[in-house]
Enzyme design. Structure first.
Site, PDB file in Angstrom:
ATOM      1  N   GLU A 103       0.837  -1.203   0.000  1.00 45.22           N
ATOM      2  CA  GLU A 103       0.000   0.000   0.000  1.00 45.22           C
ATOM      3  C   GLU A 103       0.874   1.256   0.000  1.00 45.22           C
ATOM      4  O   GLU A 103       2.020   1.220   0.445  1.00 45.22           O
ATOM      5  CB  GLU A 103      -0.866   0.017   1.270  1.00 45.22           C
ATOM      6  CG  GLU A 103      -2.301  -0.410   1.055  1.00 45.22           C
ATOM      7  CD  GLU A 103      -3.145   0.619   0.309  1.00 45.22           C
ATOM      8  OE1 GLU A 103      -2.595   1.506  -0.375  1.00 45.22           O
ATOM      9  OE2 GLU A 103      -4.380   0.529   0.414  1.00 45.22           O
ATOM     10  N   ASP A 104       0.297   2.360  -0.452  1.00 39.33           N
ATOM     11  CA  ASP A 104       0.994   3.638  -0.348  1.00 39.33           C
ATOM     12  C   ASP A 104       0.883   4.199   1.065  1.00 39.33           C
ATOM     13  O   ASP A 104       1.855   4.682   1.639  1.00 39.33           O
ATOM     14  CB  ASP A 104       0.446   4.650  -1.368  1.00 39.33           C
ATOM     15  CG  ASP A 104      -1.076   4.758  -1.361  1.00 39.33           C
ATOM     16  OD1 ASP A 104      -1.765   4.024  -0.610  1.00 39.33           O
ATOM     17  OD2 ASP A 104      -1.605   5.585  -2.131  1.00 39.33           O
ATOM     18  N   ASP A 107      -4.298   5.168   6.392  1.00 36.26           N
ATOM     19  CA  ASP A 107      -4.880   6.370   6.989  1.00 36.26           C
ATOM     20  C   ASP A 107      -5.889   5.903   8.050  1.00 36.26           C
ATOM     21  O   ASP A 107      -5.491   5.478   9.127  1.00 36.26           O
ATOM     22  CB  ASP A 107      -5.499   7.182   5.842  1.00 36.26           C
ATOM     23  CG  ASP A 107      -6.083   8.513   6.259  1.00 36.26           C
ATOM     24  OD1 ASP A 107      -5.341   9.341   6.776  1.00 36.26           O
ATOM     25  OD2 ASP A 107      -7.290   8.723   6.055  1.00 36.26           O
ATOM     26  N   PHE A 156      -2.738  15.734   4.995  1.00 37.44           N
ATOM     27  CA  PHE A 156      -2.842  15.236   3.626  1.00 37.44           C
ATOM     28  C   PHE A 156      -1.508  15.359   2.898  1.00 37.44           C
ATOM     29  O   PHE A 156      -0.897  16.430   2.883  1.00 37.44           O
ATOM     30  CB  PHE A 156      -3.929  16.007   2.879  1.00 37.44           C
ATOM     31  CG  PHE A 156      -4.226  15.434   1.524  1.00 37.44           C
ATOM     32  CD1 PHE A 156      -5.012  14.304   1.391  1.00 37.44           C
ATOM     33  CD2 PHE A 156      -3.698  16.027   0.387  1.00 37.44           C
ATOM     34  CE1 PHE A 156      -5.273  13.764   0.137  1.00 37.44           C
ATOM     35  CE2 PHE A 156      -3.950  15.493  -0.873  1.00 37.44           C
ATOM     36  CZ  PHE A 156      -4.741  14.360  -0.996  1.00 37.44           C
ATOM     37  N   ARG A 169       1.322  12.376  -8.509  1.00 34.95           N
ATOM     38  CA  ARG A 169       1.852  11.020  -8.249  1.00 34.95           C
ATOM     39  C   ARG A 169       3.309  10.871  -8.675  1.00 34.95           C
ATOM     40  O   ARG A 169       4.019   9.993  -8.198  1.00 34.95           O
ATOM     41  CB  ARG A 169       1.039   9.976  -9.037  1.00 34.95           C
ATOM     42  CG  ARG A 169      -0.406   9.857  -8.625  1.00 34.95           C
ATOM     43  CD  ARG A 169      -1.030   8.624  -9.296  1.00 34.95           C
ATOM     44  NE  ARG A 169      -2.486   8.630  -9.250  1.00 34.95           N
ATOM     45  CZ  ARG A 169      -3.207   8.199  -8.225  1.00 34.95           C
ATOM     46  NH1 ARG A 169      -2.601   7.739  -7.149  1.00 34.95           N
ATOM     47  NH2 ARG A 169      -4.521   8.224  -8.276  1.00 34.95           N
TER      48      ARG A 169
HETATM   49  P1  5GP Z   1      -7.850   4.540   4.490  1.00 33.31           P
HETATM   50  O1  5GP Z   1      -8.840   3.546   3.989  1.00 33.31           O
HETATM   51  O2  5GP Z   1      -6.716   3.916   5.285  1.00 33.31           O
HETATM   52  O3  5GP Z   1      -8.492   5.668   5.217  1.00 33.31           O
HETATM   53  O4  5GP Z   1      -7.242   5.257   3.240  1.00 33.31           O
HETATM   54  C1  5GP Z   1      -6.498   4.567   2.379  1.00 33.31           C
HETATM   55  C2  5GP Z   1      -6.362   5.237   1.050  1.00 33.31           C
HETATM   56  O5  5GP Z   1      -6.740   6.624   1.072  1.00 33.31           O
HETATM   57  C3  5GP Z   1      -4.910   5.225   0.664  1.00 33.31           C
HETATM   58  O6  5GP Z   1      -4.573   4.036   0.026  1.00 33.31           O
HETATM   59  C4  5GP Z   1      -4.806   6.440  -0.218  1.00 33.31           C
HETATM   60  O7  5GP Z   1      -5.177   6.088  -1.520  1.00 33.31           O
HETATM   61  C5  5GP Z   1      -5.823   7.411   0.365  1.00 33.31           C
HETATM   62  N1  5GP Z   1      -5.189   8.364   1.296  1.00 33.31           N
HETATM   63  C6  5GP Z   1      -5.195   8.357   2.652  1.00 33.31           C
HETATM   64  N2  5GP Z   1      -4.509   9.384   3.167  1.00 33.31           N
HETATM   65  C7  5GP Z   1      -4.036  10.070   2.095  1.00 33.31           C
HETATM   66  C8  5GP Z   1      -3.211  11.251   1.964  1.00 33.31           C
HETATM   67  O8  5GP Z   1      -2.754  11.900   2.925  1.00 33.31           O
HETATM   68  N3  5GP Z   1      -2.931  11.637   0.685  1.00 33.31           N
HETATM   69  C9  5GP Z   1      -3.389  10.980  -0.404  1.00 33.31           C
HETATM   70  N4  5GP Z   1      -3.039  11.452  -1.595  1.00 33.31           N
HETATM   71  N5  5GP Z   1      -4.151   9.870  -0.324  1.00 33.31           N
HETATM   72  C10 5GP Z   1      -4.464   9.426   0.920  1.00 33.31           C
HETATM   73 MG    MG Z   2      -4.215   3.548  -1.809  1.00 30.61          MG
END
Ligand code: 5GP
Ligand code: MG
Length: 179
Positions: A103-104, A107, A156, A169
């Protein structure tokens, strides 16, 4: 030398993690991943789109046989999590295989709280998680990041695969929203 500030669409972002810091950390993670998986022929499963750059760097540093596969998960619209998670793409067979999900960013953890049980239902021999970034203060689920690049504040970020409305990206560094 990376710029200290970038503009993506209408927003200004400040440098948070430089390319050399990121690459040094990926080198460290790759030592651990090589130690664990070298003889196992793992499947590196990248979550598109965000994980493409981190995933590529991990795969390039892997020194044993491996497969590379992709799936798509989407939860964000603009800068806010939509709360719902969409998963698509035909998953290649993972039954009885060691899988490293890449994963990137973790969050809220909502995406992975949905995805990991779906993958476990396919009976991989093991399932671990690598994420370039992790926001501990945002986490709302019981999740363990086995290979974590950096813990970052609950702000963010863009770059290194992560986008703001599809742009940003391509930056080889991580930037945080100004202010
Ligand atoms: P989660 O489900 O853990 O809340 O969010 C996961 C996805 O939300 C990540 O894989 C990513 O694509 C996006 N995301 C969460 N935080 C950020 C952030 O700070 N910046 C960006 N660009 N994408 C985020
Ligand atoms: Mg993602």
């Amino acid at each position: 030398m990376a710029s200290e500030k970038i503009t993506v669409h209408d927003k200004v972002f400040d440098l948070l993690l430089s390319q050399s810091e990121i690459e040094a950390r990926i080198d460290q993670l790759s030592v651990l991943i090589n130690e664990h998986y070298r003889e196992q022929c793992p499947i590196f499963l990248m979550v598109l789109n965000g994980a493409f750059m981190f995933g590529t760097e991990l795969v390039k540093r892997f020194q044993g046989p491996c497969e590379v596969s992709f799936l798509r998960a989407k939860s964000y619209v603009g800068m806010a999590s939509s709360g719902s998670v969409q998963v698509d793409g035909q998953l290649s067979p993972i039954k009885n295989r060691p899988v490293l999900l890449i994963e990137d960013i973790v969050d809220s953890g909502t995406t992975l709280a949905k995805l990991m049980p779906m993958l476990r239902d396919e009976n991989p021999i093991s399932l671990r998680l690598a994420s370039l970034l992790f926001k501990p203060a945002a986490l709302q689920h019981d999740l363990k990041v086995d290979y974590c690049g950096f813990e970052i504040p609950n702000r963010f970020v863009v770059g290194y695969g992560l986008d703001y409305n599809q742009l940003g990206r391509n930056y080889p560094a991580i930037y945080v929203l100004e202010g």
